[in-house]
Design an enzyme around this catalytic site. Structure first.
Site, PDB file in Angstrom:
ATOM      1  N   LYS A 116     104.670  50.813  33.667  1.00  0.00           N
ATOM      2  CA  LYS A 116     103.995  51.694  32.698  1.00  0.00           C
ATOM      3  C   LYS A 116     103.495  52.993  33.321  1.00  0.00           C
ATOM      4  O   LYS A 116     103.431  54.017  32.651  1.00  0.00           O
ATOM      5  CB  LYS A 116     102.844  50.958  32.016  1.00  0.00           C
ATOM      6  CG  LYS A 116     103.329  50.008  30.935  1.00  0.00           C
ATOM      7  CD  LYS A 116     102.204  49.655  29.975  1.00  0.00           C
ATOM      8  CE  LYS A 116     102.716  48.777  28.850  1.00  0.00           C
ATOM      9  NZ  LYS A 116     103.005  47.391  29.315  1.00  0.00           N
ATOM     10  N   GLU A 148      95.411  53.530  22.404  1.00  0.00           N
ATOM     11  CA  GLU A 148      94.988  52.168  22.110  1.00  0.00           C
ATOM     12  C   GLU A 148      95.658  51.257  23.124  1.00  0.00           C
ATOM     13  O   GLU A 148      96.632  51.637  23.781  1.00  0.00           O
ATOM     14  CB  GLU A 148      95.417  51.766  20.698  1.00  0.00           C
ATOM     15  CG  GLU A 148      96.850  51.279  20.565  1.00  0.00           C
ATOM     16  CD  GLU A 148      97.893  52.388  20.682  1.00  0.00           C
ATOM     17  OE1 GLU A 148      97.519  53.575  20.629  1.00  0.00           O
ATOM     18  OE2 GLU A 148      99.074  52.054  20.854  1.00  0.00           O
ATOM     19  N   SER A 203     109.727  44.131  35.404  1.00  0.00           N
ATOM     20  CA  SER A 203     108.840  45.203  34.935  1.00  0.00           C
ATOM     21  C   SER A 203     107.451  45.176  35.554  1.00  0.00           C
ATOM     22  O   SER A 203     106.796  46.213  35.632  1.00  0.00           O
ATOM     23  CB  SER A 203     108.741  45.168  33.413  1.00  0.00           C
ATOM     24  OG  SER A 203     108.365  43.881  32.960  1.00  0.00           O
TER      25      SER A 203
HETATM   26  C1  LIG Z   1     103.758  46.449  28.680  1.00  0.00           C
HETATM   27  C2  LIG Z   1     104.681  45.643  29.491  1.00  0.00           C
HETATM   28  C3  LIG Z   1     105.968  45.301  29.029  1.00  0.00           C
HETATM   29  C4  LIG Z   1     106.462  45.653  27.659  1.00  0.00           C
HETATM   30  O1  LIG Z   1     106.597  47.006  27.390  1.00  0.00           O
HETATM   31  P1  LIG Z   1     108.019  47.703  27.137  1.00  0.00           P
HETATM   32  O2  LIG Z   1     107.666  49.008  26.567  1.00  0.00           O
HETATM   33  O3  LIG Z   1     108.797  46.827  26.205  1.00  0.00           O
HETATM   34  O4  LIG Z   1     108.689  47.788  28.453  1.00  0.00           O
HETATM   35  C5  LIG Z   1     106.801  44.590  29.860  1.00  0.00           C
HETATM   36  N1  LIG Z   1     106.403  44.202  31.090  1.00  0.00           N
HETATM   37  C6  LIG Z   1     105.187  44.510  31.576  1.00  0.00           C
HETATM   38  C7  LIG Z   1     104.827  44.055  32.945  1.00  0.00           C
HETATM   39  C8  LIG Z   1     104.280  45.232  30.801  1.00  0.00           C
HETATM   40  O5  LIG Z   1     103.071  45.531  31.274  1.00  0.00           O
END
Ligand SMILES: *Cc1c(COP(=O)(O)O)cnc(C)c1O
Length: 405
Positions: free
Chosen positions: A97, A119, A384
């Site tokens: 993010k 938010e 992610s």
């Molecule tokens: C917020 C988050 C997501 C989901 O967000 P996307 O916009 O779909 O990528 C996925 N993995 C992690 C670790 C997150 O913090």
């Protein structure tokens, strides 16, 4: 798509449409502030100075490029294809993010704004944005449902430590939807000095495009690294999809290549409304939060209640580009239940020494299923985020398994 035109230049159009999906469905008070963001981004996305500054920040502050790791033990365990991870868990703050939050904050700085506003549901976006605000010397105000504030205590503490103001949304169900309303009300009070910073490839144009562009660094790095490691492209690339920013980030570099793409949706604990958040699998076309996409609806056509063990992916819609890519057959869908995600969470931890975020564990779980069925393929997963935020919840509800069983 025109022939020979790179995919990324082919969508969205001027109005922010990816095919029929996307656009900007705005209340009149928001038309002007969004036009300002659109024009600024049009200009800055071509500005050498802006892009150069972003590049420097990524290298010297975020710690990019993040590596790719080959999971030999996990691949052997599954007994099939080879699984590789793009390590966004090693990006500063432990998830992808920050890639778009730093860029949104830089945009705010260029626009002369003094405050970021947003938010947050589980608090992940709030923490990333508070980090970016601290770096750029901007104020930061995060709106969060009162229920979520209790549930996501560690992230609330993090935001406060980072200097952000956390505003509780106290009406209605006191969760994400109320937090969105509350943040928009606060934003409307001063659109001159504040920037509303959306946390995924969702919302009105230009955010789906802008956030995709900011996340595309993940795919660009990954493609080069993967070629260097293996001498070829992966056969398949996969990522979990909430709003879809980490998936668009890694997919963006492979859309024009002969590579299969799988978006993994949370199948939760059942296929009834309220038990999952698999928007592309079970949803239908509709407009919410200012854009047209595929969404999960209740009987009145409003956004449906959703569930996923990954609190960052329980969103009742997907970014418009995901709806588009799926509608033209360029992406496929993989499903992963809560239980499968937890199994992958423990397997990756015990066999590779990497504790994944529960969201990311969905993509890992799907990659494991896929690898077992495609023994000759090389699979690249966007990991992610890291799982530190999830460990207390997981061990409380799912006892640690004995390794090897
Ligand atoms: C917020 C988050 C997501 C989901 O967000 P996307 O916009 O779909 O990528 C996925 N993995 C992690 C670790 C997150 O913090």
């Amino acid at each position: 798509m025109k022939k020979d035109q790179p995919y990324l230049e082919s969508v969205p159009n001027e109005q922010g449409f990816f095919g029929r999906f996307g656009g900007a469905f705005l209340p009149p008070q928001l038309e002007e502030p969004f036009a300002e963001i659109r024009q600024a981004y049009d200009k800055l996305s071509k500005s050498f100075e802006f892009l150069h500054e972003l590049k420097k920040i990524r290298k010297h502050y975020q710690g990019r490029p993040t590596p790719i790791s080959y999971c030999k033990n996990l691949s052997d365990l599954v007994g099939g294809g080879q699984i590789y991870l793009k390590r966004e868990d090693l990006n500063h703050t432990g998830a992808h993010k920050l890639n778009h939050c730093m860029a949104e904050a830089l945009l705010a700085k260029y626009l002369g704004k003094t405050k970021l506003i947003a938010e947050t549901g589980a608090g992940q976006h709030g923490v990333a944005l508070a980090t970016a605000a601290a770096y750029f010397g901007l104020e930061c105000e995060i709106h969060m449902g009162e229920v979520d504030i209790k549930k996501e205590h560690p992230n609330v503490v993090r935001m406060k430590i980072l200097g952000a103001k956390v505003v509780p949304a106290t009406h209605g169900l006191k969760t994400l939807k109320e937090a969105v309303d509350s943040a928009f009300d606060a934003y409307l009070k001063d659109t001159k000095n504040q920037l509303f910073a959306i946390g995924s490839v969702v919302g009105p144009h230009p955010f789906p495009k802008m956030v995709r562009d900011f996340q595309s660094v993940v795919g660009l790095e990954a493609k080069e690294q993967f070629m260097e490691m293996t001498g070829k492209l992966p056969d398949m690339v996969t990522a979990c999809v909430g709003g879809g920013s980490n998936a668009m980030g890694i997919f963006s570099a492979f859309i024009d290549e002969p590579v299969k793409l799988y978006s993994v949706e949370p199948a939760g604990r059942g296929d009834k409304i309220g038990e999952h958040s698999a928007s592309l699998t079970y949803g239908s076309e509709g407009i919410m939060h200012g854009f047209n996409s595929i969404m999960l609806k209740d009987e009145e056509g409003n956004p449906a209640p959703v569930h996923s063990i990954g609190s960052g992916i329980d969103y009742p819609s997907v970014g418009p580009e995901h709806a588009y890519l799926h509608s033209i057959g360029r992406t496929n869908i993989g499903l992963c239940s809560d239980d499968e995600a937890v199994d992958a969470f423990y397997k990756l931890s015990q066999h590779e020494g990497i504790i994944p975020a529960l969201e990311s564990a969905h993509a890992v779980a799907f990659a494991m299923k896929y690898a077992a069925e495609h023994p000759k393929e090389a699979i690249l997963v966007n990991l992610s985020g890291r799982g530190d935020k999830d460990i207390d919840f997981v061990v409380e509800h799912y006892p640690v398994p004995i390794k090897g069983r």
